[in-house]
Design a protein around this motif. Structure first.
Motif, PDB file in Angstrom:
ATOM      1  N   LYS A 263     -55.179   7.127 -32.252  1.00 57.67           N
ATOM      2  CA  LYS A 263     -55.046   6.175 -31.003  1.00 57.67           C
ATOM      3  C   LYS A 263     -53.876   5.535 -31.502  1.00 57.67           C
ATOM      4  CE  LYS A 263     -57.174   2.708 -28.251  1.00 57.67           C
ATOM      5  NZ  LYS A 263     -58.536   2.501 -27.640  1.00 57.67           N
TER       6      LYS A 263
ATOM      7  N   GLN B 204     -45.316   3.964 -16.372  1.00 56.10           N
ATOM      8  CA  GLN B 204     -45.482   4.366 -15.073  1.00 56.10           C
ATOM      9  C   GLN B 204     -46.805   4.818 -14.956  1.00 56.10           C
ATOM     10  OE1 GLN B 204     -41.848   6.644 -15.554  1.00 56.10           O
ATOM     11  NE2 GLN B 204     -41.467   6.170 -13.435  1.00 56.10           N
TER      12      GLN B 204
ATOM     13  N   GLN C  17     -49.518   6.896 -11.989  1.00 51.77           N
ATOM     14  CA  GLN C  17     -49.134   8.538 -11.536  1.00 51.77           C
ATOM     15  C   GLN C  17     -48.155   8.417 -10.493  1.00 51.77           C
ATOM     16  OE1 GLN C  17     -50.101  10.919 -12.674  1.00 51.77           O
ATOM     17  NE2 GLN C  17     -51.882  10.820 -14.182  1.00 51.77           N
TER      18      GLN C  17
ATOM     19  N   THR D 175     -50.639  17.551 -16.717  1.00 51.33           N
ATOM     20  CA  THR D 175     -50.776  15.808 -16.256  1.00 51.33           C
ATOM     21  C   THR D 175     -51.796  15.429 -16.968  1.00 51.33           C
ATOM     22  OG1 THR D 175     -50.740  14.272 -14.402  1.00 51.33           O
ATOM     23  CG2 THR D 175     -52.057  16.516 -14.324  1.00 51.33           C
ATOM     24  N   ILE D 176     -51.673  14.187 -17.214  1.00 50.51           N
ATOM     25  CA  ILE D 176     -52.880  13.360 -18.367  1.00 50.51           C
ATOM     26  C   ILE D 176     -54.016  12.834 -17.061  1.00 50.51           C
ATOM     27  CG2 ILE D 176     -53.385  11.568 -19.348  1.00 50.51           C
ATOM     28  CD1 ILE D 176     -50.768  11.276 -20.296  1.00 50.51           C
TER      29      ILE D 176
ATOM     30  N   PHE E  18     -57.906   9.085 -20.710  1.00 51.11           N
ATOM     31  CA  PHE E  18     -57.781   9.179 -22.282  1.00 51.11           C
ATOM     32  C   PHE E  18     -59.112   9.040 -22.631  1.00 51.11           C
ATOM     33  CE2 PHE E  18     -53.608   7.750 -21.288  1.00 51.11           C
ATOM     34  CZ  PHE E  18     -52.773   8.323 -22.255  1.00 51.11           C
TER      35      PHE E  18
ATOM     36  N   GLY F 295     -58.403   7.136 -27.064  1.00 56.29           N
ATOM     37  CA  GLY F 295     -56.853   7.302 -27.127  1.00 56.29           C
ATOM     38  C   GLY F 295     -56.345   8.560 -27.065  1.00 56.29           C
TER      39      GLY F 295
ATOM     40  N   VAL G  14     -46.304  11.578 -25.764  1.00 51.36           N
ATOM     41  CA  VAL G  14     -46.962  11.011 -24.607  1.00 51.36           C
ATOM     42  C   VAL G  14     -46.282   9.294 -24.533  1.00 51.36           C
ATOM     43  CG1 VAL G  14     -48.907   9.592 -23.825  1.00 51.36           C
ATOM     44  CG2 VAL G  14     -49.058  11.818 -24.535  1.00 51.36           C
ATOM     45  N   SER G  15     -46.163   8.574 -25.506  1.00 53.43           N
ATOM     46  CA  SER G  15     -45.613   7.307 -25.421  1.00 53.43           C
ATOM     47  C   SER G  15     -44.293   7.047 -25.835  1.00 53.43           C
ATOM     48  CB  SER G  15     -46.700   6.265 -26.614  1.00 53.43           C
ATOM     49  OG  SER G  15     -46.569   6.668 -27.863  1.00 53.43           O
TER      50      SER G  15
ATOM     51  N   ARG H 177     -37.889   9.291 -14.485  1.00 52.87           N
ATOM     52  CA  ARG H 177     -39.545   8.788 -15.063  1.00 52.87           C
ATOM     53  C   ARG H 177     -39.646   9.421 -16.480  1.00 52.87           C
ATOM     54  NH1 ARG H 177     -43.021  12.869 -15.548  1.00 52.87           N
ATOM     55  NH2 ARG H 177     -42.833  14.524 -14.169  1.00 52.87           N
ATOM     56  N   ALA H 178     -40.339   8.741 -17.304  1.00 53.85           N
ATOM     57  CA  ALA H 178     -40.904   9.222 -18.363  1.00 53.85           C
ATOM     58  C   ALA H 178     -42.551   9.916 -18.155  1.00 53.85           C
ATOM     59  CB  ALA H 178     -40.825   8.289 -19.496  1.00 53.85           C
ATOM     60  N   VAL H 179     -43.217   9.903 -19.172  1.00 50.36           N
ATOM     61  CA  VAL H 179     -44.389  10.258 -18.682  1.00 50.36           C
ATOM     62  C   VAL H 179     -45.425   9.414 -17.906  1.00 50.36           C
ATOM     63  CG1 VAL H 179     -46.902  10.685 -20.146  1.00 50.36           C
ATOM     64  CG2 VAL H 179     -44.899  11.488 -21.006  1.00 50.36           C
ATOM     65  N   LEU H 180     -46.196   9.788 -16.965  1.00 51.06           N
ATOM     66  CA  LEU H 180     -46.960   9.055 -15.924  1.00 51.06           C
ATOM     67  C   LEU H 180     -48.278   8.694 -16.496  1.00 51.06           C
ATOM     68  CD1 LEU H 180     -45.875  10.931 -12.710  1.00 51.06           C
ATOM     69  CD2 LEU H 180     -44.702   8.829 -13.800  1.00 51.06           C
ATOM     70  N   PHE H 181     -48.972   7.761 -16.451  1.00 52.31           N
ATOM     71  CA  PHE H 181     -50.048   7.391 -16.940  1.00 52.31           C
ATOM     72  C   PHE H 181     -51.230   7.290 -15.749  1.00 52.31           C
ATOM     73  CE2 PHE H 181     -49.592   6.316 -21.488  1.00 52.31           C
ATOM     74  CZ  PHE H 181     -48.306   6.347 -21.606  1.00 52.31           C
ATOM     75  N   PRO H 182     -52.457   7.670 -15.973  1.00 54.48           N
ATOM     76  CA  PRO H 182     -53.457   7.637 -14.906  1.00 54.48           C
ATOM     77  C   PRO H 182     -53.656   5.930 -14.960  1.00 54.48           C
ATOM     78  CG  PRO H 182     -54.308   8.577 -16.990  1.00 54.48           C
ATOM     79  CD  PRO H 182     -52.772   8.561 -17.290  1.00 54.48           C
TER      80      PRO H 182
END
Lengths: 410, 433
Positions: free
Chosen positions: A2, A179, A181, B90-91, B94, B97, B383-384, B428-433
């Protein structure tokens, strides 16, 4: 896993810069703005409350002054070469104001109250520019309330001192580089009220009708924010790293200013004033926010400022065309306190040239109007901002500042 | 009227920052052609889809070249009705983590046709300038059969050309005035991502002499008409999250009971290793080791594809991790040697033809510790880290934009040009839910 996966989230998204550099606003009197904002070495009327409380004791009539300016300021930005990215601030109109009242207790002792705005900043870079993870917009306000006493020791020497209570607030917004979704970036907003105390003391010496000199010290005021609101809007899945209801404490020094002023009155119609100020910007070493909860893993953020003390050189003149009409002009050169590597988009400060003009019109014995116009041109400056969490690039600022003031005597 | 006048007056008094004009320098930018593999196509999140194509580095580079007088640039874009292309990752959420990654299904498949390399894609046979073919290696680029194997290449070919025309021919026929070549990654990546256990001959490490011959042929053909261009080296596997995300000691034992169980299961120390509380090396298969298993060494790399098996299915602890999920020391050495050899060839070809060289290997090496740009932190972290997409190998749109800017700096320096860089914050970078 994590910590490894999320450790870099948003990077140092809150450790970056905030508030302003060179956030002093030298617009304390419409007559004096016209004269290059000189005034410590001459009698300036009720505004001596600000420029030199020692000169206030020389006022022969009770008076009240109200005035305000409108700051139309724009800052252009261009990304480091060969980047073609440009941006321009869309700042709201800044409206510093002043209100002075002086009352003669007796011939020698005068009491006064000044309410004025010697510091502040308002910068809006918007949500699209390439530096938005450093800053979207900033608004910083400080209103000084200064009850003052001034005593004329002899015909030639006056002293005065005022207590300063400052109230204000700060609002800082920036995009968070994570960002959701839909591709929307997060946003951080810090909003809080601030207050602080200080003093303003001066001595005024007028050995002849043709010459006067003054020394003024306006102390540092530490503006403290306690329990400000830190609000974060982020993608749902990481919202636990940005707890709702977080509060913050912060402190911002409003630096001291020591000014030596000279006045020359070669004829009854002509006044020439020269001021040199040393502003104690070195008090601004860092900007730190302490949070009540860990924000993305850290309960504080801090960025170096390491400002250095700076000098301002001013010259101004007033010529009375008649009993009713006075023409004014002036100029000043304001050295930046921001060292190389420390430039931030809050106030991308640079050495500045100010040119001013003004006119005074006495409507009657008891009522007069002052109008002023000040043009400020800051040198184009290129900096990495790397030592202060800035946004690398070239910045250029100009400002147009018209103002008007009303004076009543009784 | 007065307000209008005041507005004009104030606008004309806006601060301005002078800057040199954009220029192409010594370059003729009339026709830019991009040669390469998935990186060139814009592939990311284990798929090729319209949004990704629009943010491919050739598309971004062409946009900037246009500001310096460059011509039009055509990509084989998937249409808006098939925008999801081959599908992509796509994510979803989590869990503790760990990103739970799901696949968005593709839309650009040609029903009923399957090639050895996967389902066939809707055709795009008009001339294009982005010739990025996901999966292609230098070795494959000289094979006439390859057009009948790789769906991305088959997609671009006329039916009569399929199985008869090599990629090298296709490239040379495009006759650019300016080109970029980023090939060679798959000459090691196929081997590396299979954990050194390739299932197809095209996934083996390419012989360096063969690599040199084909690469030279390709660049000779491109430059025959006097075209200029930029060549790019290939990154080390250790610079890419696919190989660096799962640590060798990812076996976390929190209770003595777990330690005792594992020790008992693995011969109570008789195999030469035992377990302790805390982080332990994963257990991997190795036919050469006693009982065919051993703890992984700190110098060996676990693949990202092993993450779910380790986290959810007991691999690396009670079940030894299979060969295909890690790279052992000898495999890593082969990969390193071949990468270095290919890069040496690319550098010398650039020198021989006096072309610009973007040393991507050196660039990725220099950013292993991360860097900050406009108050955003970037690092080769899954991811980050903002640079790499969810497949752990290919960049995000922002990652591609940052690469584009590095290429532009290289091109500017070599050809005395002043091509402006891209505003990376617009990607953009990675999109988070």
């Amino acid at each position: 896993m994590k910590s490894k996966l999320l450790a870099l989230l948003g990077g140092t998204l809150l450790s970056a810069s905030a508030m302003a550099g060179g956030y002093q606003v030298n617009l304390a009197s419409q007559r004096q703005i016209g004269m290059g904002h000189t005034g410590t070495g001459i009698q300036t009327g009720t505004s001596s409350i600000f420029f030199n409380p020692g000169a206030m004791s020389y006022l022969r009539e009770n008076g009240v002054t109200v005035g305000a300016s409108g700051i139309i300021a724009k800052i252009a930005y261009r990304a480091p070469e060969p980047g073609g990215v440009e941006a321009m601030t869309d700042n709201p109109l800044g409206t510093p104001f002043q209100l002075y009242g002086v009352y003669g207790i007796n011939d020698k002792l005068k009491a006064g109250l000044g309410i004025y705005t010697p510091f502040g900043s308002s910068v809006n870079w918007g949500d699209e520019w390439s530096g938005r993870f450093g800053l979207n917009e900033l608004s910083l306000q400080a209103i000084f309330i200064q009850p003052t006493l001034s005593y004329q020791i002899t015909d030639q020497i006056g002293v005065g001192v005022g207590f300063v209570y400052a109230v204000g607030g700060v609002n800082l917004q920036r995009s968070i580089p994570v960002q959701n979704q839909q591709g929307a970036y997060g946003r951080a907003e810090l909003d809080g009220d601030a207050s602080g105390v200080g003093f303003n003391a001066g001595i005024f010496f007028k050995p002849s009708e043709k010459f006067s000199v003054g020394l003024n010290y306006r102390s540092k005021v530490d503006m403290k924010v306690e329990g400000g609101d830190a609000t974060f809007t982020v993608a749902e899945s990481i919202s636990s790293r940005f707890p709702a209801g977080t509060q913050f404490d912060a402190q911002l020094p409003l630096p001291s200013t020591l000014t030596l002023g000279l006045g020359f009155m070669p004829t009854e119609a002509l006044t020439i004033a020269v001021d040199v100020s040393r502003v104690g910007w070195s008090a601004y070493e860092s900007l730190r926010f302490d949070y009540t909860a860990a924000i993305n893993g850290a309960d504080f953020s801090e960025n170096a400022r390491n400002y250095e003390d700076a000098y301002i050189y001013r010259i101004g003149a007033e010529y009375k065309l008649s009993d009713a009409v006075a023409l004014r002009g002036g100029a000043y050169y304001d050295n930046t306190p921001v060292m190389e590597g420390y430039l931030t988009p809050e106030t991308p400060d640079a050495n500045a040239l100010g040119l001013s003009a003004g006119i005074g019109f006495a409507v009657s014995d008891n009522f007069s109007i002052d109008a002023s116009f000040l043009y400020i041109n800051k040198e184009e400056r290129t900096d990495t901002g790397a030592l202060a969490g800035g946004i690398a690039g070239t910045y250029k600022s100009v400002a147009y500042i018209p103002g008007i003031g009303l004076n009543f005597k009784f | 009227m007065l307000a209008l006048f005041a507005g004009i007056l104030l606008t004309s008094c806006d601060p301005e920052i002078d800057a040199p004009n954009s220029s192409a320098g010594e370059l003729d930018l009339t026709k830019y052609v991009a040669v390469g593999n998935s990186l060139t196509a814009g592939y990311q999140d284990r798929g090729l889809y319209r949004e990704a194509q629009l943010a491919s580095y050739p598309a971004l580079l062409a946009m900037q070249l246009e500001q310096a007088g460059g011509g039009e640039f055509v990509q084989p874009l998937f249409g808006t009705a098939e925008a999801n292309g081959t599908g992509y990752l796509t994510i979803d959420r989590f869990e503790n983590g760990r990103p739970i990654i799901v696949t968005v299904p593709g839309q650009a498949f040609r029903q009923g046709t399957t090639l050895p390399g996967g389902a066939a894609l809707t055709k795009y046979t008009d001339p294009v300038q982005n010739l990025g073919i996901p999966g292609i290696s230098v070795l494959a680029s000289a094979s006439p059969q390859y057009g009948a194997i790789n769906p991305y290449f088959e997609r671009l070919l006329e039916p009569a050309e399929v199985g008869t025309k090599t990629y090298v021919q296709e490239v040379i026929e495009s006759q650019p005035t300016f080109f970029s070549v980023w090939l060679g990654n798959n000459d090691v990546l196929g081997y590396a991502t299979s954990g050194g256990e390739p299932t197809s001959p095209l996934d083996n490490l390419t012989d360096r002499n063969t690599f040199g011959f084909i690469y030279n042929t390709l660049v000779d053909g491109l430059t025959a008409g006097g075209a200029e261009g930029v060549l790019m080296t290939i990154a080390d596997v250790t610079a890419v999250p696919f190989f660096t995300t799962v640590p060798y000691n990812a076996l976390a034992l929190e209770r003595q009971e777990q330690v005792d169980q594992l020790n008992a299961a693995y011969g109570s120390g008789a195999l030469g290793f035992s377990f302790q509380l805390g982080a332990n090396p994963l257990i991997v298969r190795d036919p050469a080791a006693p009982a065919g298993l051993r703890p992984i060494k700190p110098t060996e790399l676990v693949l990202l594809t092993a993450l779910d098996s380790i986290a959810g299915r007991g691999y690396g602890s009670v079940k030894p991790l299979p060969d295909k999920f890690f790279l052992d020391e000898s495999e890593l050495q082969s990969i390193e040697e071949h990468t270095a050899a290919y890069n040496e060839i690319i550098r010398s070809v650039a020198t021989d033809h006096s072309l610009a060289l973007f040393d991507a290997n050196a660039f990725f090496d220099s950013i292993k510790g991360g860097f900050m740009l406009d108050q955003v932190t970037y690092a080769p972290v899954f991811v980050s880290g903002n640079l790499f997409s969810l497949d752990g190998i290919h960049p995000t749109p922002r990652g591609y934009a940052i690469l584009t800017n590095e290429m532009i700096r290289t091109i500017n320096a070599k050809y005395n040009a002043n091509i402006p860089t891209v505003d990376v914050s617009q990607y953009r970078a990675v999109l988070f839910p």
